[in-house]
Design an enzyme around this catalytic site. Structure first.
Site, short mmCIF file in Angstrom:
data_model
loop_
_atom_site.label_atom_id
_atom_site.label_comp_id
_atom_site.label_asym_id
_atom_site.label_seq_id
_atom_site.Cartn_x
_atom_site.Cartn_y
_atom_site.Cartn_z
N SER A 138 -72.36 -81.55 -29.77
CA SER A 138 -73.73 -82.07 -29.86
C SER A 138 -73.76 -83.38 -29.08
CB SER A 138 -74.06 -82.35 -31.33
OG SER A 138 -75.15 -83.25 -31.42
N TYR A 151 -72.75 -86.56 -39.62
CA TYR A 151 -72.85 -85.46 -38.64
C TYR A 151 -72.12 -85.87 -37.35
CZ TYR A 151 -75.30 -81.95 -35.70
OH TYR A 151 -75.60 -80.93 -34.85
#
Ligand SMILES: NC(=O)c1ccc[n+]([C@@H]2O[C@H](COP(=O)([O-])OP(=O)(O)OC[C@H]3O[C@@H](n4cnc5c(N)ncnc54)[C@H](OP(=O)(O)O)[C@@H]3O)[C@@H](O)[C@H]2O)c1
Length: 237
Positions: A138, A151
């Site tokens: 990501s 995250y």
């Protein structure tokens, strides 16, 4: 003989699009997610493209999951050529709201499971003519967004081991790639970035196209990592 791929998180969002794309290219698919009904529905749809499908309903939080996925896939297909570690768990909250239980769960799904899937797939990938590992990171695997500490920590871990793995398996001719997208239009992004407009987001088909290219391309040049951002975000930021 068809190549054989494992795709985690295959039932929704990016994973589903990758599965559809690879199925269209004649790759047999071992499809992994928790929801059994969604898996069966997907397998039925993709089997119509003339490939073999196999479903594994399992929670990647489970320590035994990576071993089970590799064992069941090899027992069904006889080998593995491609591993796509796509499944991921989002979380958005300030550091003050995190706790060790959530930390462990996030790391189990986003970092530990892909790590051990790679480890346990290696003996089978070594036997393949064209072995490929693709880890879906990501933008937060190299940047820090407010309220995404946990995250981001898990995705940094994923990116970190991916870089080392690529070196460790280079002499086995296993190609290892990291794809690090910004906002892609899926259910997950609704939770992480409700501020983003759907029209401005990357489409799941674009990530699937990149995966398709990476699994089929075998030139002298190797693409280690692809960072893909929304068209109206800042270039090279
Ligand atoms: N969407 C974005 O903007 C974006 C941006 C950058 C990176 N990413 C990354 O891209 C990947 C896919 O994201 P997405 O947006 O497509 O997600 P999504 O739409 O939420 O789909 C997640 C998929 O993973 C499965 N899954 C989730 N938790 C699981 C678990 N514990 N065990 C097994 N399977 C599990 C889900 O199925 P079940 O619920 O049935 O298990 C589903 O198939 C993730 O790694 C995410 O971090 C996404």
């Amino acid at each position: 003989m068809n190549r054989k791929a494992i795709i985690t998180g295959a039932t929704r969002g990016i994973g589903r699009e990758i599965a559809a794309k690879l199925a269209g290219e004649g790759i047999d698919l071992s499809l992994v997610a928790r929801n059994k009904d969604r898996l069966q529905e997907l397998a039925g749809e993709l089997s119509q493209k003339g490939i073999r499908t196999f479903t594994i309903a399992i929670d990647l939080e489970d320590e035994e999951a990576p071993g089970e996925i590799i064992r069941q896939t090899v027992s069904e297909f006889g080998g593995i050529d491609i591993l796509v570690n796509n499944a991921g768990m989002p979380h958005k909250a300030p550091i003050s709201e995190a706790d060790p239980g959530l930390w462990n769960k996030m790391f189990a799904v986003n970092a530990r499971a892909p790590y051990f899937l790679c480890q346990q797939a290696i003996p089978y990938l070594k036997k393949s003519n064209n072995p490929v590992i693709i880890n879906i990171g990501s933008v937060v695997d190299h940047k820090g967004y407010i309220n995404q500490s946990l995250y981001s920590a898990t995705k940094h871990a994923l990116a970190g081991f991916t870089r080392v793995l690529a070196k460790e398996v280079q002499e086995d001719h296993i190609r290892v790639h990291l794809i690090s997208p910004g906002g892609v239009y899926t259910e997950l992004v609704g939770e992480m970035r409700p501020d983003l407009n759907q029209e401005e987001m990357i489409q799941t088909t674009e990530i699937a196209d990149i995966v398709s290219f990476l699994v089929s391309y075998r030139g002298r040049g190797v693409i280690d990592e692809i960072r893909i951002r929304r068209f109206n975000s800042t270039p090279f930021d």
